[in-house]
Design an enzyme around this catalytic site. Structure first.
Site, short mmCIF file in Angstrom:
data_model
loop_
_atom_site.label_atom_id
_atom_site.label_comp_id
_atom_site.label_asym_id
_atom_site.label_seq_id
_atom_site.Cartn_x
_atom_site.Cartn_y
_atom_site.Cartn_z
N TYR A 116 0.84 -1.19 0.00
CA TYR A 116 0.00 0.00 0.00
C TYR A 116 0.87 1.24 0.00
O TYR A 116 1.78 1.38 0.82
CB TYR A 116 -0.90 0.01 1.23
CG TYR A 116 -1.77 1.24 1.32
CD1 TYR A 116 -2.98 1.27 0.65
CD2 TYR A 116 -1.35 2.36 2.00
CE1 TYR A 116 -3.78 2.39 0.70
CE2 TYR A 116 -2.14 3.48 2.05
CZ TYR A 116 -3.35 3.50 1.39
OH TYR A 116 -4.13 4.63 1.43
N TRP A 118 1.86 5.22 -2.38
CA TRP A 118 1.80 5.99 -3.63
C TRP A 118 3.00 5.71 -4.54
O TRP A 118 2.86 5.65 -5.74
CB TRP A 118 1.72 7.48 -3.31
CG TRP A 118 0.45 7.90 -2.68
CD1 TRP A 118 -0.18 7.32 -1.60
CD2 TRP A 118 -0.38 8.98 -3.07
NE1 TRP A 118 -1.33 8.00 -1.30
CE2 TRP A 118 -1.48 9.03 -2.18
CE3 TRP A 118 -0.29 9.95 -4.07
CZ2 TRP A 118 -2.48 10.00 -2.28
CZ3 TRP A 118 -1.28 10.90 -4.15
CH2 TRP A 118 -2.37 10.92 -3.28
#
Length: 781
Positions: A116, A118
């Site tokens: 998880y 960006w």
């Protein structure tokens, strides 16, 4: 001043915007903002300091104990042992053998690939995508659902109004709000610091200029939250500061006033909603004997009843837009905030009107409320995952500690996978997750942890095998978002630092060793994939009547400007006009003020309509006598999550090397705390150090410590540390203090914002921040 030679400028894109990298002598000299960006983020220039700093991981590393003894469970060595430098071929061989061993012994469900985070803004080098493509071709993996950002909303909103992210992409745009809205009520505010970023990057920051237009047009803005600066660029906004985690009670006080004074829209509730007749008795107290009145709400929130009633009347009298931030649902019973906000908007009856209704997290990211081309480049294709085992993303520690045990989620009874291997590529769980002391213990449970990382952050330090990866500036890519009007090229500006490789190259090497290399690469290298993905994007654009240049022209120009196809968007306009022809994706096709489905789950912590629950920790709890301050752990101003905490901009904000914490003067004075002091925050989950900022921009009784400081643990053995084994972060990571518990059995989202602490001035010797120094590394013997 002479202009910089074009040959030395390389276009690049980050999640916080587009830049040109100025290169001198093979090094990044500076990042210059994209010319079309009216409000570039200062995060970008701060990247330069971090690109080649001593924390870069120079070559593949394997934890010494794992290399010597092999994979083991519960050996309590991750995060504390030295690493051994290993050549690439040997490291890839070892990882491939270990993947094969886990698959053969336990099956693919024993490989957890949460990853998880960006990571890169590029659509090809999207870390999670490259990992999932690899593992799905390998036979699949256990995975996670939803996000830390909006985990509760992602589950409750589909039950009440429709698919969350789909609705978020259709919100009323800023231009419509500026023209038609008279009253903008922002629960949780709409801070510009959050609007610095957007997943996938963008060419123009639009939130500041959009918010300023509200002021210019005379829109009345009321922001509701504990931090005054969350009013964004609207300098004349009114600020209401309720006790944290009491927004549902405030909304109910507003709703009760609407009904008491017959200001609610009964026609809209009947034609476009279901379940009002079941919620109204609860709201008015005819069912439980407790009217949820303005007086009732005032006692809970600390906002005067007269203020609540006056705001309710104004919301009914004027064209009103309600915005609700993601942060409010990251709390105990966080589902209720979104459900009640939708209910309140439905009661006003303005959903689907220009400038009225509701929006989810305006300025929560740059693109929320923006118009844009509504056309983004495609990503690396990901085959279907044969494995169906998953967890809600915020339940990682539960999974590791309780394999095979059942848990409730969104009406289902599921079982936690037995994760023998964790493979992490992009993101940092030691930033996102709560109760880091618990996570560190749980992280010892897998037999093997493999991590791709550029720097020695806590995620890399708690791995067994570490593959060093390139940064955005060391690889080629393309990107763009639907809410922007630019497609953007990302040119490799410098050679990889050390022996770093990009994620695609690493997985290609593993896939070839495991027998599916050609299926993974499809015969394409990096530039081959970029040409292919751009070609697919060009075909999609052509079908919409948009002509894109050839890839060669686009790559040479560095960007392409697209038409703005989203201006004038009005959220749920068609549904308002005809709720039968344009039904929502809920079971009834309407807004579900009462949900038969949720009611049928039988959850006592999430019944069939929006409900006020006292949070397990809040300023009205008995626990507040021991820990009298409510900690808000929001998003940072100087970085995205924990990315580039070692960068120049983030480092410039530190106070004596610690993350800043805001305190109100009324809380600082009795504790003898002044701005610039180092303070110790603590509760029964852990402690951390931070640098004090004393300011009246935060509500009394509340402190604010941003997330993202790299976890830097020190042993707690002395009396000054409490004399116990709880985690002690000397750098200022708030997640040593936050609760690791789901919002409810419905969504199991993060409840980090439900957290009580105490603060005291630090009087001892300041410990070193070990996170800013590399670990011990030994050469392969």
């Amino acid at each position: 001043m002479a202009s910089t030679p074009a040959s030395l400028l390389k276009p690049t894109v980050t999640h916080w915007g587009a830049y040109s990298a100025r290169v001198a002598g093979g090094q990044i000299a500076a990042l210059e903002p994209f010319a079309a960006d009216p409000d570039p983020s200062p995060i970008g220039p701060g990247m330069v300091q971090a690109i080649a700093d001593p924390l870069r991981i120079p070559r593949p590393m394997i934890r010494q104990g794992w290399l010597k003894h092999g994979p083991r469970r519960d050996h309590n060595a991750r995060g504390s042992e030295p690493f051994v430098s290993v050549p690439w071929d040997e490291a890839l061989d070892i990882a491939a053998r270990e993947l094969t061993r886990i698959k053969t012994a336990y099956g693919n469900a024993a490989i957890y690939a949460g990853s998880y985070g960006w990571a890169s803004a590029g659509r090809f080098h999207h870390a999670q995508g490259t990992l999932r493509r690899f593992l799905n071709l390998f036979g699949g993996h256990a995975y996670s659902k939803n996000t830390y950002s909006a985990g509760a909303a992602e589950v409750i909103v589909p039950r009440v109004m429709g698919e969350f992210w789909g609705l978020t992409s259709q919100l009323t745009t800023w231009d419509v709000i500026a023209e038609h809205t008279q009253l903008f009520v922002a629960f949780g505010g709409f801070a510009l610091k959050n609007a610095q970023v957007h997943g996938g990057g963008f060419g123009r920051h639009v939130a500041k200029e959009s918010q300023r237009k509200l002021m210019e047009r005379g829109v009345r803005v009321v922001t509701i939250g504990a931090v005054r600066d969350d009013t964004g660029a609207v300098t004349n906004a009114e600020w209401l500061a309720p006790r944290p985690n009491t927004d549902v009670a405030l909304m109910m006080g507003l709703a009760h006033t609407l009904v008491s004074e017959n200001l609610h829209d009964r026609g809209f509730l009947a034609s476009h909603c279901v379940g009002w007749e079941k919620f109204e008795p609860y709201l008015m107290g005819t069912r439980d004997g407790t009217p949820k009145s303005a007086d009732w709400a005032a006692a809970i929130t600390g906002i005067p009843a007269t203020t609540i009633a006056a705001l309710a009347r104004a919301m009914a009298r004027q064209r009103t837009m309600i915005s609700i931030s993601w942060s409010l649902q990251r709390a105990d019973h966080g589902e209720q905030t979104y459900w009640m906000a939708i209910t309140l908007a439905a009661m006003l009856g303005q959903i689907g009107l220009p400038g009225g209704g509701i929006g989810f997290a305006y300025a929560g990211a740059n693109g929320i409320g923006a118009s844009g081309a509504r056309l983004a480049p495609p990503s690396l294709p990901i085959p279907a995952n044969p494995i169906k085992a998953y967890i809600p993303v915020a339940r990682i520690a539960d999974m590791l500690e309780h394999p095979g045990e059942s848990f409730a989620y969104d009406g289902e009874s599921l079982a936690y996978p037995d994760a023998r291997m964790v493979y992490w590529c992009g993101g940092n769980p030691f930033h996102h997750h709560q109760d880091l002391g618990r996570l560190v213990r749980a992280w010892q449970r897998p037999e093997t942890v493999i991590v791709h990382e550029a720097w020695w952050n806590a995620n890399a330090r708690h791995a067994d095998i570490v593959f060093p990866v390139t940064t955005t500036l060391e690889r080629n890519d393309i990107t763009g978002t639907a809410q922007d009007t630019y497609g953007l090229a990302m040119h490799q500006a410098i050679a990889p630092v050390g022996e770093a490789r990009n994620d695609f190259a690493i997985f290609s090497g593993l896939a070839h060793r495991l027998g599916f290399g050609e299926r993974y690469t499809e015969g394409r290298d990096e530039m081959g994939w970029l040409t292919h993905l751009y070609g697919r994007w060009r075909e999609r654009a052509q079908s919409l009547g948009i002509a894109l240049p050839s890839f060669e022209t686009f790559w040479q120009q560095g960007h392409v400007e697209l038409p703005d196809r989203g201006a004038g968007t009005i959220f749920l306009k068609d549904f308002r006009a005809d709720p039968v022809a344009h039904r929502l994706s809920t079971p009834s096709g309407k807004i579900e003020i009462f949900s038969d489905a949720i009611d049928g789950f039988g959850y006592d912590d999430c019944p069939g309509h929006a409900t006020w629950f006292q949070p397990v920790e809040w300023l009205g709890a008995a626990k507040a006598r021991q820990y009298p301050l409510h900690m808000i752990s929001n998003q940072p101003r100087t970085r995205l999550h924990s990315q580039y905490d070692n960068g120049g901009y983030a480092q410039s904000s530190k106070i004596q090397g610690r993350e800043p914490v805001w305190l109100n003067p009324a809380d600082a004075a009795p504790r003898g705390i002044s701005s610039g002091d180092v303070v110790r925050l603590s509760n029964d989950r852990g402690a951390c150090l931070a640098g004090a900022v004393v300011t009246d921009a935060i509500r009394p009784g509340v402190i604010q410590l941003a997330t993202g400081a790299w976890f830097s643990s020190a042993p707690r053995t002395g009396a000054e540390h409490g004399g116990n084994d709880l985690p002690f972060c000397v750098h200022g990571n708030p997640n040593v203090l936050t609760r690791d518990a789901g919002t409810s059995r419905l969504a199991q989202g993060s409840s980090a914002q439900t957290c009580l602490v105490e603060v005291e001035k630090w009087v001892g010797e300041l410990p070193d921040v070990a996170a800013m120094k590399p670990p011990v590394v030994r050469d392969r013997m």
